[in-house]
Motif scaffolding. Structure first.
Motif, mmCIF file in Angstrom:
data_model
loop_
_atom_site.group_PDB
_atom_site.id
_atom_site.type_symbol
_atom_site.label_atom_id
_atom_site.label_comp_id
_atom_site.label_asym_id
_atom_site.label_seq_id
_atom_site.Cartn_x
_atom_site.Cartn_y
_atom_site.Cartn_z
ATOM 1 N N ALA A 1 0.844 -1.184 0.000
ATOM 2 C CA ALA A 1 0.000 0.000 0.000
ATOM 3 C C ALA A 1 0.889 1.247 0.000
ATOM 4 C CB ALA A 1 -0.914 -0.012 1.219
ATOM 5 N N ASP A 2 0.543 2.193 -0.795
ATOM 6 C CA ASP A 2 1.345 3.414 -0.921
ATOM 7 C C ASP A 2 1.501 4.157 0.395
ATOM 8 O OD1 ASP A 2 1.756 2.967 -3.598
ATOM 9 O OD2 ASP A 2 0.164 4.325 -4.247
ATOM 10 N N GLU A 3 0.475 4.107 1.250
ATOM 11 C CA GLU A 3 0.538 4.863 2.508
ATOM 12 C C GLU A 3 1.552 4.312 3.510
ATOM 13 O OE1 GLU A 3 -3.284 2.334 2.817
ATOM 14 O OE2 GLU A 3 -2.299 3.495 1.264
ATOM 15 N N VAL A 4 2.087 3.129 3.270
ATOM 16 C CA VAL A 4 3.114 2.579 4.167
ATOM 17 C C VAL A 4 4.460 2.410 3.473
ATOM 18 C CG1 VAL A 4 1.471 1.461 5.709
ATOM 19 C CG2 VAL A 4 2.400 0.180 3.771
ATOM 20 N N ALA A 5 4.608 3.025 2.312
ATOM 21 C CA ALA A 5 5.870 2.923 1.582
ATOM 22 C C ALA A 5 7.007 3.513 2.408
ATOM 23 C CB ALA A 5 5.759 3.645 0.247
ATOM 24 N N SER A 6 8.163 2.933 2.224
ATOM 25 C CA SER A 6 9.339 3.386 2.945
ATOM 26 C C SER A 6 10.554 3.246 2.049
ATOM 27 C CB SER A 6 9.499 2.589 4.237
ATOM 28 O OG SER A 6 10.531 3.117 5.029
ATOM 29 N N CYS A 7 11.710 3.166 2.677
ATOM 30 C CA CYS A 7 12.977 3.196 1.949
ATOM 31 C C CYS A 7 13.548 1.821 1.629
ATOM 32 C CB CYS A 7 13.989 3.988 2.763
ATOM 33 S SG CYS A 7 14.050 3.427 4.477
ATOM 34 N N HIS A 8 13.171 0.796 2.371
ATOM 35 C CA HIS A 8 13.750 -0.536 2.205
ATOM 36 C C HIS A 8 12.641 -1.579 2.245
ATOM 37 C CE1 HIS A 8 17.595 1.323 3.091
ATOM 38 N NE2 HIS A 8 17.108 1.763 4.235
ATOM 39 N N THR A 9 12.808 -2.636 1.472
ATOM 40 C CA THR A 9 11.864 -3.746 1.496
ATOM 41 C C THR A 9 12.675 -5.036 1.617
ATOM 42 O OG1 THR A 9 10.367 -2.537 0.042
ATOM 43 C CG2 THR A 9 9.980 -4.907 0.280
ATOM 44 N N ALA A 10 12.202 -5.920 2.479
ATOM 45 C CA ALA A 10 12.858 -7.217 2.653
ATOM 46 C C ALA A 10 11.791 -8.302 2.699
ATOM 47 C CB ALA A 10 13.656 -7.239 3.955
ATOM 48 N N GLU A 11 12.208 -9.531 2.442
ATOM 49 C CA GLU A 11 11.336 -10.684 2.622
ATOM 50 C C GLU A 11 11.961 -11.557 3.697
ATOM 51 O OE1 GLU A 11 9.498 -14.560 0.350
ATOM 52 O OE2 GLU A 11 10.475 -13.012 -0.844
ATOM 53 N N VAL A 12 11.160 -11.883 4.704
ATOM 54 C CA VAL A 12 11.629 -12.701 5.814
ATOM 55 C C VAL A 12 10.630 -13.841 6.021
ATOM 56 C CG1 VAL A 12 12.209 -12.743 8.271
ATOM 57 C CG2 VAL A 12 12.706 -10.704 6.918
ATOM 58 N N ASN A 13 11.057 -15.042 5.737
ATOM 59 C CA ASN A 13 10.209 -16.232 5.914
ATOM 60 C C ASN A 13 8.828 -16.070 5.297
ATOM 61 O OD1 ASN A 13 12.310 -17.459 7.225
ATOM 62 N ND2 ASN A 13 11.441 -17.281 9.251
ATOM 63 N N GLY A 14 8.769 -15.495 4.107
ATOM 64 C CA GLY A 14 7.509 -15.363 3.389
ATOM 65 C C GLY A 14 6.732 -14.091 3.681
ATOM 66 N N TYR A 15 7.194 -13.261 4.585
ATOM 67 C CA TYR A 15 6.546 -11.990 4.904
ATOM 68 C C TYR A 15 7.371 -10.833 4.353
ATOM 69 C CZ TYR A 15 3.621 -14.448 8.289
ATOM 70 O OH TYR A 15 2.730 -15.296 8.890
ATOM 71 N N LEU A 16 6.686 -9.792 3.906
ATOM 72 C CA LEU A 16 7.369 -8.589 3.457
ATOM 73 C C LEU A 16 7.559 -7.642 4.630
ATOM 74 C CD1 LEU A 16 5.558 -7.939 0.074
ATOM 75 C CD2 LEU A 16 7.773 -9.023 0.468
ATOM 76 N N ILE A 17 8.714 -7.038 4.699
ATOM 77 C CA ILE A 17 9.037 -6.060 5.740
ATOM 78 C C ILE A 17 9.398 -4.770 5.017
ATOM 79 C CG2 ILE A 17 10.485 -5.519 7.724
ATOM 80 C CD1 ILE A 17 8.739 -8.078 8.068
ATOM 81 N N GLU A 18 8.649 -3.714 5.290
ATOM 82 C CA GLU A 18 8.839 -2.435 4.617
ATOM 83 C C GLU A 18 9.332 -1.397 5.612
ATOM 84 O OE1 GLU A 18 8.754 0.415 1.516
ATOM 85 O OE2 GLU A 18 8.702 -1.762 1.462
ATOM 86 N N GLY A 19 10.535 -0.883 5.389
ATOM 87 C CA GLY A 19 11.068 0.178 6.234
ATOM 88 C C GLY A 19 11.910 -0.339 7.387
ATOM 89 N N HIS A 20 12.191 0.559 8.322
ATOM 90 C CA HIS A 20 13.063 0.276 9.466
ATOM 91 C C HIS A 20 12.270 -0.349 10.615
ATOM 92 C CE1 HIS A 20 16.763 2.640 8.246
ATOM 93 N NE2 HIS A 20 15.904 2.902 7.285
ATOM 94 N N VAL A 21 11.633 -1.473 10.354
ATOM 95 C CA VAL A 21 10.812 -2.164 11.355
ATOM 96 C C VAL A 21 11.733 -2.735 12.438
ATOM 97 C CG1 VAL A 21 9.218 -4.082 11.748
ATOM 98 C CG2 VAL A 21 9.044 -2.719 9.651
ATOM 99 N N PRO A 22 11.430 -2.467 13.722
ATOM 100 C CA PRO A 22 12.252 -3.013 14.801
ATOM 101 C C PRO A 22 12.265 -4.554 14.788
ATOM 102 C CG PRO A 22 10.850 -1.255 15.630
ATOM 103 C CD PRO A 22 10.394 -1.555 14.228
ATOM 104 N N ALA A 23 13.404 -5.133 15.127
ATOM 105 C CA ALA A 23 13.565 -6.592 15.132
ATOM 106 C C ALA A 23 12.529 -7.275 16.020
ATOM 107 C CB ALA A 23 14.978 -6.956 15.585
ATOM 108 N N GLU A 24 12.181 -6.659 17.134
ATOM 109 C CA GLU A 24 11.214 -7.266 18.050
ATOM 110 C C GLU A 24 9.857 -7.442 17.382
ATOM 111 O OE1 GLU A 24 13.240 -4.758 18.745
ATOM 112 O OE2 GLU A 24 14.453 -5.434 20.435
ATOM 113 N N ALA A 25 9.460 -6.493 16.543
ATOM 114 C CA ALA A 25 8.189 -6.592 15.828
ATOM 115 C C ALA A 25 8.235 -7.751 14.834
ATOM 116 C CB ALA A 25 7.871 -5.283 15.123
ATOM 117 N N ILE A 26 9.365 -7.910 14.165
ATOM 118 C CA ILE A 26 9.526 -9.010 13.209
ATOM 119 C C ILE A 26 9.529 -10.346 13.945
ATOM 120 C CG2 ILE A 26 11.045 -10.035 11.471
ATOM 121 C CD1 ILE A 26 12.043 -7.127 10.913
#
Length: 78
Positions: free
Chosen positions: A1-26
Protein backbone atom coordinates in the motif's frame (compact mmCIF):
# COMPACT_ATOMS: atom_id res chain seq x y z
CA UNK A 1 0.00 0.00 0.00
CA UNK A 2 1.35 3.41 -0.92
CA UNK A 3 0.54 4.86 2.51
CA UNK A 4 3.11 2.58 4.17
CA UNK A 5 5.87 2.92 1.58
CA UNK A 6 9.34 3.39 2.95
CA UNK A 7 12.98 3.20 1.95
CA UNK A 8 13.75 -0.54 2.20
CA UNK A 9 11.86 -3.75 1.50
CA UNK A 10 12.86 -7.22 2.65
CA UNK A 11 11.34 -10.68 2.62
CA UNK A 12 11.63 -12.70 5.81
CA UNK A 13 10.21 -16.23 5.91
CA UNK A 14 7.51 -15.36 3.39
CA UNK A 15 6.55 -11.99 4.90
CA UNK A 16 7.37 -8.59 3.46
CA UNK A 17 9.04 -6.06 5.74
CA UNK A 18 8.84 -2.43 4.62
CA UNK A 19 11.07 0.18 6.23
CA UNK A 20 13.06 0.28 9.47
CA UNK A 21 10.81 -2.16 11.35
CA UNK A 22 12.25 -3.01 14.80
CA UNK A 23 13.56 -6.59 15.13
CA UNK A 24 11.21 -7.27 18.05
CA UNK A 25 8.19 -6.59 15.83
CA UNK A 26 9.53 -9.01 13.21
CA UNK A 27 10.21 -11.65 15.88
CA UNK A 28 6.61 -11.37 17.08
CA UNK A 29 5.35 -11.71 13.48
CA UNK A 30 7.43 -14.84 12.95
CA UNK A 31 6.32 -16.29 16.28
CA UNK A 32 2.60 -15.71 15.69
CA UNK A 33 2.59 -16.19 11.88
CA UNK A 34 -0.85 -14.64 11.27
CA UNK A 35 -2.53 -16.26 8.25
CA UNK A 36 -4.10 -13.12 6.81
CA UNK A 37 -0.91 -11.06 6.80
CA UNK A 38 1.42 -9.94 4.04
CA UNK A 39 3.95 -8.42 6.42
CA UNK A 40 4.90 -5.39 8.49
CA UNK A 41 5.66 -1.78 7.66
CA UNK A 42 7.09 1.28 9.37
CA UNK A 43 5.98 4.09 7.05
CA UNK A 44 8.45 6.78 6.04
CA UNK A 45 11.89 7.07 7.58
CA UNK A 46 11.41 8.16 11.21
CA UNK A 47 14.62 9.75 12.50
CA UNK A 48 14.48 7.71 15.72
CA UNK A 49 13.80 4.30 14.12
CA UNK A 50 16.27 1.37 14.17
CA UNK A 51 19.26 2.17 12.01
CA UNK A 52 18.40 5.86 11.97
CA UNK A 53 18.85 6.80 15.63
CA UNK A 54 16.96 6.58 18.86
CA UNK A 55 17.17 3.63 21.21
CA UNK A 56 15.06 0.66 22.29
CA UNK A 57 12.58 2.96 24.02
CA UNK A 58 11.94 5.10 20.95
CA UNK A 59 11.93 2.04 18.69
CA UNK A 60 9.15 0.45 20.76
CA UNK A 61 7.03 3.55 20.14
CA UNK A 62 7.30 3.37 16.34
CA UNK A 63 3.99 3.15 14.41
CA UNK A 64 4.55 -0.33 12.96
CA UNK A 65 1.53 -1.73 11.11
CA UNK A 66 0.54 -5.24 10.05
CA UNK A 67 -0.40 -5.36 6.37
CA UNK A 68 -3.32 -7.71 5.81
CA UNK A 69 -3.86 -9.79 2.68
CA UNK A 70 -6.94 -7.60 2.06
CA UNK A 71 -4.80 -4.44 2.22
CA UNK A 72 -5.90 -3.53 5.73
CA UNK A 73 -3.44 -1.83 8.10
CA UNK A 74 -3.53 -2.74 11.79
CA UNK A 75 -1.28 -1.31 14.50
CA UNK A 76 1.34 -3.91 15.52
CA UNK A 77 2.63 -3.39 19.04
CA UNK A 78 5.26 -5.71 20.42
Amino acid sequence: ADEVASCHTAEVNGYLIEGHVPAEAIERLLGERPDAAVGLALPGMPADSPGMGGDETSWAAQPVVLIGTDGSLTPWAY
